[in-house]
Design a protein around this motif. Structure first.
Motif, PDB file in Angstrom:
ATOM      1  N   PRO A  56       8.279 -18.284  21.173  1.00 24.39           N
ATOM      2  CA  PRO A  56       7.750 -19.224  22.183  1.00 24.39           C
ATOM      3  C   PRO A  56       6.691 -18.555  23.062  1.00 24.39           C
ATOM      4  O   PRO A  56       6.843 -17.394  23.434  1.00 24.39           O
ATOM      5  CB  PRO A  56       8.989 -19.601  23.007  1.00 24.39           C
ATOM      6  N   ASP A 105      18.350 -18.079  29.709  1.00 22.75           N
ATOM      7  CA  ASP A 105      18.028 -19.228  30.552  1.00 22.75           C
ATOM      8  C   ASP A 105      18.289 -20.558  29.824  1.00 22.75           C
ATOM      9  O   ASP A 105      18.836 -21.493  30.404  1.00 22.75           O
ATOM     10  CB  ASP A 105      16.552 -19.124  30.967  1.00 22.75           C
ATOM     11  N   CYS A 106      17.890 -20.610  28.538  1.00 16.97           N
ATOM     12  CA  CYS A 106      18.107 -21.851  27.767  1.00 16.97           C
ATOM     13  C   CYS A 106      19.594 -22.145  27.570  1.00 16.97           C
ATOM     14  O   CYS A 106      19.992 -23.300  27.445  1.00 16.97           O
ATOM     15  CB  CYS A 106      17.452 -21.747  26.389  1.00 16.97           C
ATOM     16  N   PHE A 121      16.793 -22.339   8.722  1.00 17.08           N
ATOM     17  CA  PHE A 121      18.120 -22.243   9.342  1.00 17.08           C
ATOM     18  C   PHE A 121      19.151 -22.312   8.235  1.00 17.08           C
ATOM     19  O   PHE A 121      18.981 -23.066   7.279  1.00 17.08           O
ATOM     20  CB  PHE A 121      18.347 -23.350  10.385  1.00 17.08           C
ATOM     21  N   VAL A 130       9.915 -19.933  15.751  1.00 17.07           N
ATOM     22  CA  VAL A 130       8.587 -19.598  16.284  1.00 17.07           C
ATOM     23  C   VAL A 130       8.766 -18.860  17.617  1.00 17.07           C
ATOM     24  O   VAL A 130       9.565 -19.287  18.463  1.00 17.07           O
ATOM     25  CB  VAL A 130       7.767 -20.886  16.520  1.00 17.07           C
ATOM     26  N   LYS A 157      18.018 -25.906  18.245  1.00 16.14           N
ATOM     27  CA  LYS A 157      17.027 -26.836  17.686  1.00 16.14           C
ATOM     28  C   LYS A 157      16.327 -27.656  18.777  1.00 16.14           C
ATOM     29  O   LYS A 157      15.235 -28.169  18.558  1.00 16.14           O
ATOM     30  CB  LYS A 157      17.685 -27.741  16.645  1.00 16.14           C
ATOM     31  N   LYS A 158      16.976 -27.770  19.921  1.00 16.89           N
ATOM     32  CA  LYS A 158      16.369 -28.514  21.021  1.00 16.89           C
ATOM     33  C   LYS A 158      15.213 -27.723  21.654  1.00 16.89           C
ATOM     34  O   LYS A 158      14.186 -28.289  22.000  1.00 16.89           O
ATOM     35  CB  LYS A 158      17.462 -28.787  22.066  1.00 16.89           C
ATOM     36  N   TYR A 159      15.412 -26.413  21.782  1.00 12.29           N
ATOM     37  CA  TYR A 159      14.420 -25.625  22.520  1.00 12.29           C
ATOM     38  C   TYR A 159      13.493 -24.785  21.648  1.00 12.29           C
ATOM     39  O   TYR A 159      12.498 -24.244  22.149  1.00 12.29           O
ATOM     40  CB  TYR A 159      15.113 -24.694  23.520  1.00 12.29           C
ATOM     41  N   PHE A 160      13.819 -24.620  20.365  1.00 14.36           N
ATOM     42  CA  PHE A 160      13.013 -23.735  19.526  1.00 14.36           C
ATOM     43  C   PHE A 160      12.585 -24.464  18.256  1.00 14.36           C
ATOM     44  O   PHE A 160      13.304 -25.347  17.772  1.00 14.36           O
ATOM     45  CB  PHE A 160      13.817 -22.479  19.138  1.00 14.36           C
ATOM     46  N   ARG A 161      11.440 -24.065  17.720  1.00 14.62           N
ATOM     47  CA  ARG A 161      10.960 -24.655  16.466  1.00 14.62           C
ATOM     48  C   ARG A 161      11.350 -23.726  15.318  1.00 14.62           C
ATOM     49  O   ARG A 161      10.947 -22.561  15.279  1.00 14.62           O
ATOM     50  CB  ARG A 161       9.436 -24.829  16.527  1.00 14.62           C
ATOM     51  N   ALA A 162      12.147 -24.260  14.402  1.00 14.52           N
ATOM     52  CA  ALA A 162      12.665 -23.452  13.290  1.00 14.52           C
ATOM     53  C   ALA A 162      11.825 -23.657  12.034  1.00 14.52           C
ATOM     54  O   ALA A 162      11.373 -24.762  11.750  1.00 14.52           O
ATOM     55  CB  ALA A 162      14.105 -23.855  12.999  1.00 14.52           C
ATOM     56  N   ILE A 163      11.620 -22.572  11.282  1.00 11.28           N
ATOM     57  CA  ILE A 163      11.067 -22.729   9.930  1.00 11.28           C
ATOM     58  C   ILE A 163      12.150 -22.389   8.896  1.00 11.28           C
ATOM     59  O   ILE A 163      11.920 -22.487   7.701  1.00 11.28           O
ATOM     60  CB  ILE A 163       9.790 -21.887   9.683  1.00 11.28           C
TER      61      ILE A 163
END
Lengths: 216, 345
Positions: free
Chosen positions: A133, A36-37, A110, A131, A102-108
């Motif tokens: 979601p 979807d994203c 990459f 993370v 990076k727009k839709y997900f929070r990275a710890i």
């Protein structure tokens, strides 16, 4: 006489429960969510997500580094219990999709997964630890069984093809280690895939620039 | 301490530091102390610790390094402290806060409260801002009035806190929950110094992800609701354009626009869990406009009016045609630029 002490559950039992009741439904929901994203994005070959199999998890949990266990708390430390992959056409597409991740997900984490030295073989792609979601988490899933993170890879078609074949040939349990000659041949395929990817991307960029010039 | 105290009994260590601003100026030494269990302050802070699960409402996650490594300086300090919670290991955390506090944020009293709950380690940072106050002591024959220069108050808007809990000190402690009452209240103080600078963190839900959740929930809820609820949701969706850059959650959105229970239920039905509705994010107007782009109104005479969502009321003027029949008349004026045939919905 039976012991009244509750028996400690083995890693196998704990992970199997997590796999069946949490990871499998989460993998399905994660696939839908990523699709979807990315649905407006061109040149995506496929998007998949999977729950790491029980055997594969237990094998990874046994990994040793310098004679010590790499994972002392594998249920928390192994971050690819949920893994997703986005396969795209060209190397330039990876950069474009990086912005969407990076727009839709929070990275710890990459990074581009590349061999440690230019003399080693391997052709892997871009890798993220993200993370999980909350919109993929059904309220019926026990919170304690949900991993905090999942791994996402973005690969070109050639990176994907190479790593799948490499994994099948080189990392199957029970197979003897690769001989030097076999390693050399795999290195050759890696270089070929690398070269093909670069050529395709050059062609794509040239053709794209020409098309844009014509449209002006 | 009386009234409203929620003791937890699980607090093991409390360390306190007076933190002077040290950003852009020569930092003063950070002075700290351990708070003993017998101290009256311990009970107050035990209450802060116990309430933190409810009070800290913004999900945050530590940032990786700028080149993408899974490492964060602030997290490292927290994990190191939790591995052996001593005053010496707490001090670098207070020094880090001093380095990111400027004169506008002023002097603060930082408490680090450490506890263990079953298998989980839990830590709460609580920063009380300074204020001045007047102390009055009343006796039978006299009133003593005293000006107090350094009073630390939790109920000020610049009170800040953060909570982390996890069983694993090795792999956990990447995400926590914070309080930052100033996020939507520009007060001259840099609103992001607590989460972004000191904690080196971001909201767990990105602006685009949170806005997308809200937009999709509104869109789907409107699609499935009866006309009155549909109109209520569309009105709220229209007003959402004014939220650009603001910190909201889906739940706070519903409260802010005073939605009816039916409308709230319709939105909740589109979310996988209550948690999705509670998570805080910054509203991203451009993302919202891509997802809530057009508004359509269908009339019982077969007419279907469509325009860009934000312009619909400018493009179509609506007036009552026959109140007794709930009939309206729409009018518009323009030049025909295109015509389309569409498949049945």
């Amino acid at each position: 006489m039976k012991s009244s002490k509750p028996r400690r559950e083995t890693l196998d039992t704990l992970y199997r429960r997590r796999y069946e009741t949490a990871l499998k439904p989460l993998a399905k929901a994660l696939t839908d969510h990523i699709v979807d994203c990315f649905k407006e994005q061109p040149r995506i070959d496929r998007i998949t997500a999977r729950a790491k199999g029980v055997g594969s998890f237990l094998e990874k949990a046994k990994t040793r580094v310098e004679n010590r266990s790499k994972y002392t708390e594998p249920l928390d430390q192994i971050q690819d219990q949920l893994g997703a992959r986005v396969i795209t056409f060209f190397r330039s597409d990876v950069e474009r999709l990086d912005a969407i991740v990076k727009k839709y997900f929070r990275a710890i984490e990459f990074r581009d997964r590349v061999p440690d030295s230019e003399w080693e073989f391997g052709y892997f792609g871009r890798h993220y630890v993200l993370v999980v979601p909350s919109e993929i988490i059904d309220a019926s899933i026990d919170d304690a069984l949900i991993p905090a993170f999942f791994e996402l890879q973005i690969k070109t078609l050639f990176q994907h093809a190479w790593s799948e074949a490499d994994h099948d040939l080189g990392y199957k349990p029970g197979l003897s280690p690769l001989t030097p000659s076999e390693k050399r041949r795999l290195a050759y395929t890696s270089a070929q895939a690398w070269g093909a990817d670069h050529m395709f991307d050059e062609l794509f960029c040239e053709r794209n620039a020409a098309r844009l010039a014509t449209e002006k | 301490v009386t009234g409203g105290w929620e003791g937890s009994l699980s607090v093991q260590h409390i360390h306190a530091f007076l933190v002077h601003p040290g950003r852009g100026i020569k930092p003063k030494p950070v002075v700290g102390t351990s708070v003993a269990r017998s101290d009256g302050t311990f009970a107050l802070l035990d209450g802060v610790y116990a309430k933190s699960d409810r009070e800290c409402d913004v999900d945050i996650t530590f940032r990786p390094t700028s080149d993408g490594k899974q490492q964060n300086d602030c997290r490292d300090l927290i994990v190191s402290y939790l591995n052996g919670p001593t005053l010496a290991k707490a001090r670098p955390i207070a020094e880090r806060l001093a380095l990111h506090t400027d004169l506008r944020s002023g002097l603060g009293l930082l408490f680090l409260i450490v506890g263990k709950e079953v298998k989980e380690h839990k830590i709460v940072f609580s920063r009380f801002p300074t204020d001045s106050a007047i102390y009055v002591d009343e006796s039978a024959s006299a009133l003593t009035v005293e000006f107090l220069e350094r009073v630390f108050m939790k109920n000020k808007t610049s009170y800040k806190a953060v909570l982390y809990r996890h069983a694993s000190l090795k792999a956990g402690f990447w995400s926590g929950r914070a309080i930052d009452k100033q996020l939507n209240n520009p007060s001259g103080e840099p609103s992001n110094y607590w989460i972004s600078d000191f904690l080196l963190s971001e909201y767990t839900v990105t602006p685009a992800a949170g806005t997308r959740r809200l937009a999709l929930a509104l869109r789907e809820a409107a699609k499935k609701s009866e006309l009155a609820v549909k109109q209520e949701l569309i009105s709220a969706a229209n007003l959402a354009s004014g939220l650009a850059g603001q910190r909201i959650s889906i739940d706070s959105f519903a409260t802010q626009f005073n939605l009816s229970k039916s409308a709230k239920d319709a939105i909740a039905a589109e979310l996988k869990s209550a948690r999705v509705g509670q998570e805080v994010f910054r509203f991203d107007l451009s993302e919202y406009r891509t997802l809530v782009a057009y508004k359509s109104v269908e009339l019982n005479n077969g007419a279907l009016l469509t325009a860009q969502f934000s312009d619909f009321d400018k493009v179509f003027q609506q007036e009552v045609a026959d109140d007794s029949k709930d009939e309206v008349r729409f009018s518009t004026k323009g030049k025909i630029v295109n015509e389309k045939l569409k498949t049945a919905p």
